[in-house]
Design a protein around this motif. Structure first.
Motif, PDB file in Angstrom:
ATOM      1  N   ASP A  26     -54.542  15.347  24.846  1.00  0.00           N
ATOM      2  CA  ASP A  26     -53.344  16.168  24.650  1.00  0.00           C
ATOM      3  C   ASP A  26     -52.130  15.321  24.323  1.00  0.00           C
ATOM      4  O   ASP A  26     -51.009  15.822  24.262  1.00  0.00           O
ATOM      5  CB  ASP A  26     -53.062  17.008  25.901  1.00  0.00           C
ATOM      6  CG  ASP A  26     -52.854  16.145  27.142  1.00  0.00           C
ATOM      7  OD1 ASP A  26     -53.224  14.947  27.109  1.00  0.00           O
ATOM      8  OD2 ASP A  26     -52.318  16.646  28.148  1.00  0.00           O
ATOM      9  N   SER A  79     -52.691  12.055  27.252  1.00  0.00           N
ATOM     10  CA  SER A  79     -51.324  11.844  27.723  1.00  0.00           C
ATOM     11  C   SER A  79     -51.393  11.189  29.099  1.00  0.00           C
ATOM     12  O   SER A  79     -52.443  11.180  29.759  1.00  0.00           O
ATOM     13  CB  SER A  79     -50.582  13.174  27.827  1.00  0.00           C
ATOM     14  OG  SER A  79     -51.128  13.957  28.894  1.00  0.00           O
ATOM     15  N   LYS A  88     -50.107  12.313  31.747  1.00  0.00           N
ATOM     16  CA  LYS A  88     -50.397  13.384  32.713  1.00  0.00           C
ATOM     17  C   LYS A  88     -51.908  13.578  32.848  1.00  0.00           C
ATOM     18  O   LYS A  88     -52.460  13.576  33.961  1.00  0.00           O
ATOM     19  CB  LYS A  88     -49.734  14.688  32.274  1.00  0.00           C
ATOM     20  CG  LYS A  88     -49.918  15.854  33.248  1.00  0.00           C
ATOM     21  CD  LYS A  88     -49.142  17.081  32.745  1.00  0.00           C
ATOM     22  CE  LYS A  88     -49.134  18.193  33.781  1.00  0.00           C
ATOM     23  NZ  LYS A  88     -50.481  18.726  34.038  1.00  0.00           N
ATOM     24  N   SER A  89     -52.598  13.715  31.731  1.00  0.00           N
ATOM     25  CA  SER A  89     -54.052  13.898  31.768  1.00  0.00           C
ATOM     26  C   SER A  89     -54.754  12.658  32.304  1.00  0.00           C
ATOM     27  O   SER A  89     -55.747  12.757  33.036  1.00  0.00           O
ATOM     28  CB  SER A  89     -54.567  14.221  30.367  1.00  0.00           C
ATOM     29  OG  SER A  89     -54.117  15.497  29.959  1.00  0.00           O
ATOM     30  N   VAL A 103     -44.508  13.342  26.472  1.00  0.00           N
ATOM     31  CA  VAL A 103     -45.255  14.546  26.100  1.00  0.00           C
ATOM     32  C   VAL A 103     -44.832  15.744  26.946  1.00  0.00           C
ATOM     33  O   VAL A 103     -44.630  16.841  26.427  1.00  0.00           O
ATOM     34  CB  VAL A 103     -46.772  14.310  26.246  1.00  0.00           C
ATOM     35  CG1 VAL A 103     -47.551  15.593  25.947  1.00  0.00           C
ATOM     36  CG2 VAL A 103     -47.228  13.190  25.315  1.00  0.00           C
ATOM     37  N   TYR A 104     -44.646  15.513  28.254  1.00  0.00           N
ATOM     38  CA  TYR A 104     -44.356  16.622  29.164  1.00  0.00           C
ATOM     39  C   TYR A 104     -42.964  16.554  29.794  1.00  0.00           C
ATOM     40  O   TYR A 104     -42.462  17.566  30.264  1.00  0.00           O
ATOM     41  CB  TYR A 104     -45.415  16.673  30.278  1.00  0.00           C
ATOM     42  CG  TYR A 104     -46.760  17.123  29.774  1.00  0.00           C
ATOM     43  CD1 TYR A 104     -47.037  18.469  29.588  1.00  0.00           C
ATOM     44  CD2 TYR A 104     -47.750  16.200  29.464  1.00  0.00           C
ATOM     45  CE1 TYR A 104     -48.269  18.892  29.115  1.00  0.00           C
ATOM     46  CE2 TYR A 104     -48.993  16.608  28.997  1.00  0.00           C
ATOM     47  CZ  TYR A 104     -49.243  17.958  28.822  1.00  0.00           C
ATOM     48  OH  TYR A 104     -50.465  18.375  28.349  1.00  0.00           O
ATOM     49  N   GLU A 105     -42.373  15.380  29.844  1.00  0.00           N
ATOM     50  CA  GLU A 105     -41.084  15.231  30.515  1.00  0.00           C
ATOM     51  C   GLU A 105     -40.090  14.516  29.607  1.00  0.00           C
ATOM     52  O   GLU A 105     -40.482  13.712  28.751  1.00  0.00           O
ATOM     53  CB  GLU A 105     -41.243  14.433  31.814  1.00  0.00           C
ATOM     54  CG  GLU A 105     -42.232  15.019  32.806  1.00  0.00           C
ATOM     55  CD  GLU A 105     -41.763  16.312  33.429  1.00  0.00           C
ATOM     56  OE1 GLU A 105     -40.542  16.572  33.416  1.00  0.00           O
ATOM     57  OE2 GLU A 105     -42.614  17.076  33.929  1.00  0.00           O
ATOM     58  N   GLU A 106     -38.802  14.806  29.805  1.00  0.00           N
ATOM     59  CA  GLU A 106     -37.735  14.154  29.054  1.00  0.00           C
ATOM     60  C   GLU A 106     -36.752  13.511  30.015  1.00  0.00           C
ATOM     61  O   GLU A 106     -36.508  14.036  31.114  1.00  0.00           O
ATOM     62  CB  GLU A 106     -36.995  15.154  28.169  1.00  0.00           C
ATOM     63  CG  GLU A 106     -37.824  15.733  27.038  1.00  0.00           C
ATOM     64  CD  GLU A 106     -37.018  16.690  26.173  1.00  0.00           C
ATOM     65  OE1 GLU A 106     -35.933  17.120  26.620  1.00  0.00           O
ATOM     66  OE2 GLU A 106     -37.471  17.008  25.055  1.00  0.00           O
ATOM     67  N   ARG A 142     -40.650   8.511  27.283  1.00  0.00           N
ATOM     68  CA  ARG A 142     -42.050   8.211  27.587  1.00  0.00           C
ATOM     69  C   ARG A 142     -42.210   7.470  28.904  1.00  0.00           C
ATOM     70  O   ARG A 142     -43.193   7.676  29.620  1.00  0.00           O
ATOM     71  CB  ARG A 142     -42.705   7.449  26.436  1.00  0.00           C
ATOM     72  CG  ARG A 142     -42.147   6.079  26.098  1.00  0.00           C
ATOM     73  CD  ARG A 142     -42.962   5.467  24.950  1.00  0.00           C
ATOM     74  NE  ARG A 142     -42.473   4.180  24.493  1.00  0.00           N
ATOM     75  CZ  ARG A 142     -41.733   3.974  23.419  1.00  0.00           C
ATOM     76  NH1 ARG A 142     -41.359   5.014  22.675  1.00  0.00           N
ATOM     77  NH2 ARG A 142     -41.357   2.761  23.073  1.00  0.00           N
ATOM     78  N   ASP A 191     -41.562  10.110  31.620  1.00  0.00           N
ATOM     79  CA  ASP A 191     -42.753  10.960  31.693  1.00  0.00           C
ATOM     80  C   ASP A 191     -43.845  10.252  32.500  1.00  0.00           C
ATOM     81  O   ASP A 191     -44.481  10.840  33.384  1.00  0.00           O
ATOM     82  CB  ASP A 191     -43.240  11.259  30.275  1.00  0.00           C
ATOM     83  CG  ASP A 191     -44.314  12.342  30.236  1.00  0.00           C
ATOM     84  OD1 ASP A 191     -44.714  12.839  31.307  1.00  0.00           O
ATOM     85  OD2 ASP A 191     -44.749  12.700  29.131  1.00  0.00           O
ATOM     86  N   GLN A 238     -45.684  11.335  36.232  1.00  0.00           N
ATOM     87  CA  GLN A 238     -47.134  11.456  36.413  1.00  0.00           C
ATOM     88  C   GLN A 238     -47.636  10.511  37.505  1.00  0.00           C
ATOM     89  O   GLN A 238     -48.549  10.871  38.269  1.00  0.00           O
ATOM     90  CB  GLN A 238     -47.867  11.181  35.090  1.00  0.00           C
ATOM     91  CG  GLN A 238     -47.321  11.912  33.873  1.00  0.00           C
ATOM     92  CD  GLN A 238     -47.021  13.388  34.114  1.00  0.00           C
ATOM     93  OE1 GLN A 238     -47.702  14.057  34.904  1.00  0.00           O
ATOM     94  NE2 GLN A 238     -45.997  13.900  33.437  1.00  0.00           N
TER      95      GLN A 238
END
Length: 644
Positions: free
Chosen positions: A320, A327, A329-330, A365-368, A379, A382, A386
């Motif tokens: 993802d 990512s 996260k994953s 990818v998921y956070e700014e 990045r 992010d 995680q």
């Protein structure tokens, strides 16, 4: 024609690039004009070639903070990893081509006028050379690039030569020089990992170990006052943390292999046949796994497979992130799930992972971070979120009772244009070399900070093994960071594709010509050894060897002797490095010996702290001659736990 030059002038705002670029542009124009007076097509071809080289170099400088390097060329097959700026780079390439292939015309004036102007520019250029700012020339960078490539070719030639050389003998001390020593084909061989500190009592006998390599992270990002990575900062505060610790090579292919084997890598895909940390964990009964966060990258997957972990794990359904990768996260969710699953097994596990999400050019990818305007800060923020989620899950699970985590990076953050923009006040001596994090965490750990004093990631593996009281025959070039008197000759040396630095004392300096020659010669020998698939360690596992560790009360050193049966008497010689061999003492144990012998060598006769050397010898009743069996070194702290 001047487009790339002007963009760099604006971006860099340094008079050196401006001066050199202006002189070289005028030289190109004048030489083009002279050639056009001879043949127009001749002038055009020269102009295109000269401008193409200049414009490509300045475009790379604009985005990458340096001219084209050997490392960049070596990693062209991983270009997908910088897909975060594909369209930007594509537009830059189009502009380079556009302003390179524009038609040319002759300058007004006679040949004599052109020659006069040319002479003036040549004199100016000579002044640039004399002042030393020629180093800022794109053409001088090409010359340097060729030199570095020639050095790599020379290294390859020396490696082949050394691979065919005869065996070398280990040196011995004057006091025991009359005793028989074994010859080893591998001069980097050591019978054991030095033990400088006792294993903490609050760690289980065989704890699970998770090792995480974060893609390209410099320590300054964690320390930044903007609080970009609050979870990592807090984790360092409650861990065993090492400061002033540097990467020993660059980039990922060099960094992962280099750290797992505590060595150097000549080419990205070179196999290392020496002993790695995963090999040692296997010998201790662990199951070993590596999580691949780039499962669609065949070259990288094949590279990881050569490490010899029991399992290479991934999950394509979790892709993802950018560049067809997981990512962060994953990746950290998969790491936690895998650790929980393996914790249910019969064996303890050693689980390693390289997380990809902080690679250069990528965005979060998921956070700014804050307003999300800076991709680099996004990045890393992010990633930090995680890691925080992973640690929450770890501490709430049964893993926390029997697992330690080691966090580090494969190499420093590359100092490209994005990095310079994000950290304008943070000076770097080289774009690929910097301080990186290293920490050891487990639930209940007593936080402590150790100053690595400029030592580097060659020391990661010996440090972790020292911490766990694990040892085995090896060819590690590093030493444990739990001693501040390293016996390694290499753990302040940075090497990457023919680029060399020394980081001793936390200061980055070029190696002198003499030290560089010596280091290159040793590297050639090491590469020859690591690439020899017939030089593996079954022979050493069967051979007798010694391991020494300090007892918890620091009143004695336990000498563990393996595969030493058959001798009537085993004798140990012990002396301190500080005393030379003025304080050498002998200890003897007689009787029938099995495959394993543990003998406590009394330290009551020694007052100094520091490095001690222990040699073991065997003898038979009918023969007074003693035969050398093995040697070990150990750090003895006569006070408290090491804190320097």
């Amino acid at each position: 024609m001047l487009f790339p030059v002007l963009t760099v002038m604006i971006h860099k705002m340094t008079w050196r690039y401006i001066a050199v670029a202006a002189a070289e542009v005028f030289l190109i124009a004048l030489l083009t004009n002279l050639l056009c007076h001879i043949k127009t097509w001749l002038g055009y071809i020269f102009n295109v070639l000269a401008l193409l080289l200049m414009n490509v170099q300045f475009a790379v400088l604009y985005w990458g903070s340096t001219f084209i390097s050997v490392v960049m060329l070596a990693n062209l097959d991983s270009v997908n990893a910088i897909s975060g700026k594909f369209w930007v780079y594509g537009f830059s390439a189009a502009m380079v081509l556009l302003f390179t292939f524009l038609p040319v015309c002759t300058l007004p004036g006679s040949k004599r006028t052109t020659l006069a102007l040319g002479t003036s520019v040549v004199i100016l250029y000579a002044g640039i050379i004399l002042t030393g700012i020629i180093a800022y020339s794109p053409y001088r960078a090409v010359y340097t690039l060729c030199q570095q490539q020639m050095a790599r070719n020379r290294m390859a030639s020396n490696t082949v030569s050394n691979a065919a050389s005869s065996a070398m003998s280990n040196s011995v001390s004057d006091t025991v020089s009359n005793l028989e020593l074994p010859e080893e084909e591998n001069e980097f061989y050591s019978a054991a990992v030095a033990d400088y500190i006792p294993k903490p009592e609050d760690i289980p006998e065989n704890p699970n170990v998770i090792l995480v390599f974060i893609e390209g992270m410099s320590q300054n990002i964690i320390e930044d006052p903007r609080n970009i990575m609050p979870n990592m900062s807090a984790l360092q505060d409650r861990s065993i943390c090492f400061t002033n610790y540097y990467n020993h090579t660059f980039a990922t292919y060099m960094g992962l292999s280099g750290q797992l084997y505590s060595g150097y890598q000549r080419e990205n895909y070179d196999v290392n046949y020496l002993v790695s940390i995963q090999d040692i964990f296997k010998d201790y009964g662990y199951q070993t796994s590596f999580i691949n966060t780039e499962p669609q990258n065949k070259e990288f997957s094949d590279y990881l497979a050569n490490f010899g972990f029991d399992k290479l794990l991934s999950d394509d359904s979790r892709i993802d992130g950018m560049a067809d990768a997981l990512s962060d996260k994953s990746a950290y969710e998969l790491l936690l799930e895998t650790a929980l699953e393996q914790d249910e097994g019969e064996k303890p596990f050693f689980l390693a992972m390289y997380s990809f999400g902080t690679h250069a050019t990528l965005d979060g990818v998921y956070e700014e971070f804050e307003d999300g305007a800076n991709a680099l800060l996004n990045r890393f923020y992010d990633l930090d979120v995680q890691i925080g989620s992973f640690l929450d899950g770890f501490n709430e699970s049964g893993l926390a009772e029997n697992t330690i985590i080691v966090f580090t990076s494969d190499h420093a953050t590359y100092q490209d244009a994005d990095y310079v923009t994000a950290f304008p006040d943070y000076g770097r001596d080289d774009p690929s070399l910097d301080r990186i994090p290293l920490l050891i965490y487990y639930q209940g750990v007593t936080p402590k900070v150790y100053d690595a004093n400029g030592r580097n990631s060659l020391d990661m593996v010996p440090t972790v093994l020292d911490f766990l009281d694990m040892s085995a025959p090896n060819s590690f070039l590093g030493d444990s960071l739990f001693t501040w008197e390293s016996v390694s000759s290499y753990d302040t040396y940075f090497e990457s594709m023919g680029i060399y630095y020394d980081t001793e004392g936390g200061e980055i300096n070029l190696l002198s010509a003499e030290r560089l020659q010596e280091f290159e010669e040793q590297l050639a020998k090491y590469y020859a050894v690591k690439l020899s698939d017939d030089l593996i360690y079954e022979e050493y596992e069967e051979a007798a060897h010694v391991f020494a560790k300090v007892n918890e009360d620091r009143a004695a050193v336990t000498a563990e002797l393996y595969n030493a049966d058959g001798w009537d008497t085993i004798s140990f010689a012990l002396w301190s490095e500080e005393g030379g061999q003025d304080d050498l003492q002998w200890f003897h144990t007689a009787g029938s010996h099995e495959d394993y012998l543990a003998y406590e060598v009394d330290l009551s006769g020694y007052d100094t702290e520091g490095i001690y050397y222990l040699h073991a010898y065997g003898s038979m009743e009918e023969d007074d001659e003693m035969t050398f069996i093995g040697e070990a070194k150990v750090y003895v702290d006569k006070k408290t736990a090491i804190s320097k």
